[in-house]
Design a protein around this motif. Structure first.
Motif, short mmCIF file in Angstrom:
data_model
loop_
_atom_site.label_atom_id
_atom_site.label_comp_id
_atom_site.label_asym_id
_atom_site.label_seq_id
_atom_site.Cartn_x
_atom_site.Cartn_y
_atom_site.Cartn_z
N GLN A 14 0.82 -1.20 0.00
CA GLN A 14 0.00 0.00 0.00
C GLN A 14 0.86 1.26 0.00
N TRP A 15 1.87 1.29 0.88
CA TRP A 15 2.75 2.45 0.93
C TRP A 15 3.48 2.66 -0.39
N HIS A 17 2.54 1.72 -3.34
CA HIS A 17 1.54 2.15 -4.33
C HIS A 17 1.30 3.66 -4.22
N TRP A 18 0.99 4.14 -3.02
CA TRP A 18 0.61 5.54 -2.86
C TRP A 18 1.81 6.48 -3.00
N ILE A 19 2.97 6.09 -2.53
CA ILE A 19 4.17 6.92 -2.71
C ILE A 19 4.50 7.03 -4.19
N ALA A 21 2.42 6.62 -6.66
CA ALA A 21 1.35 7.37 -7.32
C ALA A 21 1.60 8.87 -7.19
N ILE A 22 1.97 9.30 -5.99
CA ILE A 22 2.24 10.73 -5.77
C ILE A 22 3.45 11.17 -6.59
N ARG A 68 8.97 -2.53 -5.85
CA ARG A 68 7.54 -2.87 -5.89
C ARG A 68 7.29 -4.17 -6.64
N MET A 180 -6.49 -1.43 -1.14
CA MET A 180 -5.27 -0.65 -1.25
C MET A 180 -5.23 0.51 -0.25
N THR A 181 -6.27 0.60 0.60
CA THR A 181 -6.31 1.71 1.55
C THR A 181 -6.48 1.29 3.00
#
Length: 185
Positions: A14-15, A17-19, A21-22, A68, A180-181
């Motif tokens: 999850q981390w 993915h979001w890192i 994405a940003i 990843r 994912m959250t």
């Protein structure tokens, strides 16, 4: 890759993915802005600084995507909802493969673009990725448009990815976005 009985991705996945994405969205926005709204003739040094910022951010993706991919293939992923047809599950898998391809292809073509134009490929203003090619107009002629076309394709893939996640959440009301959250209790 095996599918997990857990309805959630691991916290590390999850981390990542979001890192990523940003980082991707910020690098994309900066690259889009510098490529479409700045000119070397009008504001050359500013455009150069903006492109340098773009490269320093975007090159981080090369390192994160390797981590990843390793993580994804060593840790089970949540099972897709049973309500999805086999064809939609295939599209989901192809979409994820396309995203991973873009996460590798964009920074690689960006580095080749930079090197073939005689510039470095810096990472977070800390170091440079060693040059694999020297300045080369013939290579630049190929990788510059390739990088630009891939960026447009990646933007469309990203929009599709976001829309699919929102569809799963608001229309299908399944666990895809939550996987994912959130984490299980």
């Amino acid at each position: 890759m095996e599918q997990s009985q857990s309805p959630y991705y691991t916290r590390t996945a999850q981390w990542l993915h979001w890192i990523m994405a940003i980082i991707f969205i910020v690098a994309y926005a900066i690259g889009f802005y510098s490529g479409n709204f700045l000119s070397y003739e009008v504001d050359g040094s500013f455009k150069g600084s903006v492109i340098t910022l773009h490269k320093n951010i975007a090159t981080v993706i090369i390192f994160l995507v390797i981590i990843r991919i390793f993580w994804r293939y060593t840790h089970p992923v949540p099972k897709l909802p049973d309500s999805m047809s086999p064809m939609m599950k295939s599209f989901a898998h192809m979409g994820h493969l396309a995203l991973y391809f873009m996460l590798l292809a964009l920074p690689i073509t960006g580095c080749l673009f930079s090197w073939s134009a005689g510039h470095p490929a810096p990472v977070l203003y800390l170091f440079e990725i060693p040059r694999l090619v020297e300045a080369n107009d013939d290579l630049l002629y190929i990788v510059k448009p390739l990088h630009i076309y891939l960026s447009w394709a990646a933007g469309l893939l990203l929009i599709g990815h976001i829309l699919a996640a929102l569809k799963h959440h608001f229309i299908d009301k399944d666990n895809v976005l939550r996987s994912m959250t959130r984490q299980g209790k």
